[in-house]
Design a protein around this motif. Structure first.
Motif, PDB file in Angstrom:
ATOM      1  N   ILE A 229      -0.892   4.833   4.136  1.00 46.43           N
ATOM      2  CA  ILE A 229      -1.760   3.867   3.453  1.00 46.43           C
ATOM      3  C   ILE A 229      -3.210   4.344   3.412  1.00 46.43           C
ATOM      4  CG2 ILE A 229      -0.212   1.986   4.088  1.00 46.43           C
ATOM      5  CD1 ILE A 229      -2.273   1.113   6.190  1.00 46.43           C
TER       6      ILE A 229
ATOM      7  N   ARG B 239       2.276   1.656  -3.558  1.00 47.11           N
ATOM      8  CA  ARG B 239       1.234   2.032  -4.525  1.00 47.11           C
ATOM      9  C   ARG B 239       0.857   3.508  -4.371  1.00 47.11           C
ATOM     10  NH1 ARG B 239      -1.613  -2.012  -3.379  1.00 47.11           N
ATOM     11  NH2 ARG B 239      -2.994  -1.020  -1.846  1.00 47.11           N
ATOM     12  N   ASN B 240       0.651   3.954  -3.132  1.00 50.45           N
ATOM     13  CA  ASN B 240       0.283   5.350  -2.897  1.00 50.45           C
ATOM     14  C   ASN B 240       1.425   6.299  -3.248  1.00 50.45           C
ATOM     15  OD1 ASN B 240      -2.204   4.530  -2.015  1.00 50.45           O
ATOM     16  ND2 ASN B 240      -1.935   5.172   0.116  1.00 50.45           N
TER      17      ASN B 240
ATOM     18  N   ALA C  51       0.825  -1.214   0.000  1.00 51.87           N
ATOM     19  CA  ALA C  51       0.000   0.000   0.000  1.00 51.87           C
ATOM     20  C   ALA C  51       0.857   1.262   0.000  1.00 51.87           C
ATOM     21  CB  ALA C  51      -0.935  -0.013   1.210  1.00 51.87           C
TER      22      ALA C  51
END
Length: 379
Positions: free
Chosen positions: A360, A249-250, A246
């Motif tokens: 996240i 990805r962020n 997470a």
């Protein structure tokens, strides 16, 4: 009544009881068979050390009271008075302060190696009593990525040990022992624990001999981690893989927004194709690039940074990193404050450099907040 807890209890005790002298002799005769005193070992701190040893693929580890204690233990594993250390110029400011202010006082010297020379010209910086090369898997705060295999080969060719700070990457992204590292350290405070509620460190050794030396240093210097902190860190590690996915990805989405925004001059994130070590980072990080992003504002000034900080609602200023909640830090005024202005400029740590720890949270909320905060920097 037999109790079989699924989760290791917190052994909140400083000392353990013995029935008789036979048990005492067994303690000394069979190391690891039982516990005596929590400075020497505790089930919770041992569980943390074993968990990180497993993640890194090492031979043993010691858990310490902070990331700084971990760096100290790692350096003392190989160094004594009169020895010399090579250190990457791109390094956490606390590591540099420890080397410059305290280990220098103990007779351990240091020379700093520019990023470009770490793998190609290391011999130019070595001395007869140089013992090791210290660097970071992903550097703080400009997120340069060291070619770990080349660094290990360069160090070993000179008879040096390679000591790596793997905090920014975590073992989910990179396992430095696979590339030839000798010791790997973490500020457990950061990604391993992951919730901004623990202060801890850990050092993992590649060989049993170095692992035994680490445990001796931890015991005799009293670098011990408390049972509660150990328990919290172990709990955090159980979600490390999910969190790192997470975070990565962020952070990728945040870096791409920053790279396109007119109020931003430069973005430092290995996941961007224009990053100088993008291909290397992809290979060493198994296609993931972590949750740290740094950027330089177009208005490269403290006033612009202050306007950004005041406007942001989702990135509060907190001089640490890697929690599940996003935050920002200001390297020139915190982690690298001890450097001279000339040293900071040489490293690229200018007045308008901001470091983000991307959490996240829902990414659309982070992007919206960054957009409006960046608008506030334009006057």
């Amino acid at each position: 009544m037999h109790i079989h807890p699924k989760i290791t209890p917190i052994y909140q005790t400083s000392v353990f009881k013995f029935e008789d002298l036979n048990e005492l002799e067994l303690y000394f005769g069979e190391p690891g068979s039982r516990y005596l005193y929590s400075r020497n070992g505790n089930p919770n701190s041992d569980e943390l050390a074993e968990a990180v040893t497993h993640l890194e693929g090492g031979a043993g580890a010691v858990a310490t009271g902070s990331g700084m204690a971990a760096i100290f233990a790692a350096l003392l594993t190989y160094c004594t008075a009169g020895d010399h250390v090579l250190c990457a110029a791109d390094i956490y400011g606390g590591s540099a302060a420890l080397l410059n202010q305290e280990l220098d006082r103990l007779g351990i010297g240091v020379s700093y190696v520019p990023f470009e020379d770490l793998t190609t010209n290391l011999a130019a910086y070595a001395q007869p009593r140089t013992r090791l090369l210290l660097c970071e898997t992903i550097s703080n705060p400009l997120l340069r990525v060291v070619d770990l295999r080349a660094a290990a080969e360069a160090a070993h060719a000179l008879g040096l040990k390679l000591v790596l700070d793997n905090t920014f990457a975590s073992p989910v992204l990179t396992q430095p022992f696979e590339y030839g590292a000798d010791l790997v350290m973490h500020s457990v405070t950061k990604y391993l624990a992951g919730h901004s509620d623990v202060t801890a460190g850990v050092v993992v050794a590649r060989t049993p001999e170095d692992a035994a030396r680490l445990r001796q240093i931890g015991t005799l210097f009293g670098l011990t981690l408390s049972p509660m902190e150990s328990w919290l860190a172990v709990r955090g590690i159980k979600t490390l893989r999910l969190r790192m996915e997470a975070h990565s990805r962020n952070a990728q989405a945040v870096a791409e927004l920053l790279a396109q925004h007119p109020a931003v001059q430069e973005v430092f994130y290995p996941g961007l194709a224009q990053h100088p070590q993008h291909t290397l980072a992809r290979e060493q990080g198994a296609g993931r690039f972590g949750g740290m992003v740094s950027f330089r504002l177009l208005d490269d000034s403290t006033n612009a940074v202050s306007r950004f900080m005041r406007a942001s609602q989702r990135f509060p200023f907190a001089p640490s990193l890697a929690g599940v909640d996003s935050s920002l830090s200001y390297p020139a005024g915190t982690s690298h404050r001890a450097l001279t202005e000339e040293q900071r400029q040489e490293l690229g740590i200018t007045a308008g450099l901001v470091r983000l720890s991307v959490g996240i949270e829902p990414v659309e909320e982070l992007l919206a907040d960054l957009h409006q905060a960046l608008e506030a920097t334009v006057v």
